[in-house]
Design a protein around this motif. Structure first.
Motif, PDB file in Angstrom:
ATOM      1  N   ASP A 232       7.230  -6.522   0.316  1.00 44.04           N
ATOM      2  CA  ASP A 232       6.278  -5.668   0.360  1.00 44.04           C
ATOM      3  C   ASP A 232       6.723  -4.163   0.119  1.00 44.04           C
ATOM      4  OD1 ASP A 232       4.295  -7.425   0.821  1.00 44.04           O
ATOM      5  OD2 ASP A 232       3.628  -6.769   2.968  1.00 44.04           O
ATOM      6  N   ASN A 233       7.788  -4.053   0.381  1.00 37.37           N
ATOM      7  CA  ASN A 233       8.423  -2.561   0.255  1.00 37.37           C
ATOM      8  C   ASN A 233       9.088  -2.561  -1.175  1.00 37.37           C
ATOM      9  OD1 ASN A 233      10.602  -4.463   0.688  1.00 37.37           O
ATOM     10  ND2 ASN A 233      11.877  -3.168   2.133  1.00 37.37           N
ATOM     11  N   GLU A 234       9.004  -3.258  -1.927  1.00 35.83           N
ATOM     12  CA  GLU A 234       9.620  -3.258  -3.422  1.00 35.83           C
ATOM     13  C   GLU A 234       8.564  -3.513  -4.477  1.00 35.83           C
ATOM     14  OE1 GLU A 234      12.853  -5.913  -4.052  1.00 35.83           O
ATOM     15  OE2 GLU A 234      13.917  -5.373  -2.032  1.00 35.83           O
ATOM     16  N   GLU A 235       8.713  -2.984  -5.622  1.00 38.86           N
ATOM     17  CA  GLU A 235       7.986  -3.266  -6.609  1.00 38.86           C
ATOM     18  C   GLU A 235       8.486  -4.399  -7.587  1.00 38.86           C
ATOM     19  OE1 GLU A 235       5.035  -1.750  -7.389  1.00 38.86           O
ATOM     20  OE2 GLU A 235       5.151  -0.615  -5.501  1.00 38.86           O
ATOM     21  N   ALA A 275       6.104 -10.357   2.651  1.00 39.46           N
ATOM     22  CA  ALA A 275       6.156 -10.809   1.156  1.00 39.46           C
ATOM     23  C   ALA A 275       4.675 -11.511   0.767  1.00 39.46           C
ATOM     24  CB  ALA A 275       7.392 -11.726   1.000  1.00 39.46           C
ATOM     25  N   THR A 276       4.606 -11.375  -0.405  1.00 41.28           N
ATOM     26  CA  THR A 276       3.529 -12.032  -1.090  1.00 41.28           C
ATOM     27  C   THR A 276       3.884 -13.317  -2.017  1.00 41.28           C
ATOM     28  OG1 THR A 276       1.981 -10.207  -0.691  1.00 41.28           O
ATOM     29  CG2 THR A 276       1.249 -11.939  -2.226  1.00 41.28           C
TER      30      THR A 276
END
Length: 313
Positions: A232-235, A275-276
Motif C-alpha cells: 500500500d505504501n509503494e507504487e 498489500a493488495t
C-alpha cells in the motif's frame, strides 16, 4: 465523497440534501454491468446539473431474505466499494442498513422515504432491480412516480449470458478466473495485511508473503495462480505465484484457507504491512505431494509458468 448511513426508521428532517441523480443497487464487484449503471447516472447528473449519488445496502439482502443462500462474503467489501465509488467521482453514497424492517416496507413507503424525501430527481437502476416487500416494486413501477425520472439500464451480456455478481462468484470457485476478470473489467483483487506464517517456504527456497484478508472476501478456489502484488505504501507492482489453500502436503485436516504469495525478485521483511493481491491466471489445483522434493519441483514449474503468463503484463 460524503457517506451517509441510514437505518429504518430514520430521522432525515435536517439532511437538507441537494438534488441528485442516484444509481441504486447492491453493486458487489462493481463489474462491467454495474459500471454501465453508474456511467448512466454520471451522464444524467452532468446533463441536468445534479449531484452524483449512489444508494446501496449493507448487509446483502440475502442475509434477511434467503437464509439458505445468504451471502456474507463479498467481491468488493463495503469499505473497498466506497473507495472505488469515490474514485469514480460520486458525491454522495447512501448506505442503507438492510434489515427485516426495511425489507417489510411497502414499495410506496420505500420510494417516499428513500428517494423522494432525499431529493433525488433521477433514479438509475439495472433492468432487474426490485424493491419493497416481496420485491413488488420494479423499474416499471418506479417510473410511475412524478417526483423523479427513472432510467432502466439493460443487461450487459457476454456470449449471451448476463454479467452478474453471482456468475463471477461461481467462476472464482470453478477456476474460471479469466471469465471472472473479463466480467469485472479488471483482475480480481484482495486486500490484506502481511502476517507471520509457518515460514516453511523459506526453508525450501520459496519464501512467501502470507496475506490475512482485511475483509470477508469471496476468495478464489483453492489452487495456484499467477498474480501481481502491491504494497500500500509503494507504487511498485511485483509479480508472483500464489497458493490459496490448506497446504495438504504438510497438513491432513487443516480447514482454514491461507493465501501465500511467492514474489519474484523480492527479498525483504514486510510483516505488518498492507498489500493488495491481483489474480490474473489460474495455473493448477492444489494437491498433496509425496514429499518436499516433489513439492519443490512443482513449485518451480508453477513459478516458471507464472513468469511466462505475466511477461507481457
Amino acid at each position: 465523497m460524503e457517506t451517509i448511513r441510514l437505518h429504518h426508521p430514520q430521522e432525515k428532517e435536517n439532511m437538507n440534501l441537494p438534488a441528485s441523480a442516484a444509481a441504486i443497487g447492491f453493486f458487489d464487484g462493481l463489474h462491467r454491468g454495474h459500471q454501465d449503471v453508474l456511467g448512466t447516472m454520471i451522464a444524467k447528473a452532468e446533463e441536468n446539473g445534479l449531484k452524483k449519488a449512489v444508494i446501496t445496502f449493507d448487509p446483502h439482502p440475502s442475509v434477511v431474505l434467503n437464509p439458505k443462500k445468504r451471502r456474507t462474503t463479498y467481491l468488493t467489501p463495503l469499505d473497498v466499494k466506497l473507495e472505488m465509488l469515490e474514485d469514480m467521482g460520486v458525491d454522495y453514497c447512501f448506505v442503507i442498513n438492510f434489515s427485516s424492517a426495511l425489507a417489510g416496507l411497502s414499495p410506496d413507503t420505500f420510494v417516499f422515504q428513500y428517494i423522494i424525501d432525499m431529493n433525488i430527481k433521477e433514479v438509475i437502476a439495472g433492468f432487474d432491480f426490485t424493491y419493497g416487500r416481496y420485491g413488488a416494486g420494479n423499474i416499471s413501477t418506479l417510473s410511475e412516480y412524478g417526483a423523479f425520472h427513472t432510467t432502466g439500464v439493460e443487461k450487459l451480456a457476454v456470449d449471451g449470458e448476463k454479467i452478474s455478481t453471482t456468475k463471477i462468484r461461481k467462476d472464482l470457485l470453478t477456476h474460471e478466473l479469466e471469465s471472472a476478470n473479463h466480467a469485472l473489467g479488471r483482475p480480481y483483487e484482495v486486500r490484506g495485511v502481511i502476517v507471520q506464517g509457518e515460514k516453511r517456504g523459506r526453508t525450501i527456497g520459496f519464501p512467501t508473503a502470507n496475506i490475512e484478508p482485511e475483509y470477508r472476501y469471496h476468495l478464489p478456489a483453492k489452487g495456484v495462480y499467477a498474480v501481481t502484488f502491491r504494497l500500500d505504501n509503494e507504487e511498485t507492482v511485483y509479480k508472483g505465484v500464489c497458493n490459496v489453500g490448506v497446504k495438504p502436503t504438510f497438513h491432513d485436516n487443516l480447514e482454514r484457507v491461507s493465501v501465500e504469495v511467492h514474489l519474484f525478485d523480492f527479498d525483504r521483511s514486510v510483516y505488518g504491512e498492507n498489500a493488495t493481491v491481483h489474480w490474473h491466471h489460474f495455473i493448477r489445483e492444489e494437491r498433496k505431494f509425496s514429499g518436499i522434493d516433489e513439492l519443490t519441483d512443482h513449485i518451480s514449474r508453477d513459478k516458471q509458468k507464472a513468469i511466462k503468463l505475466l511477461e507481457n503484463l
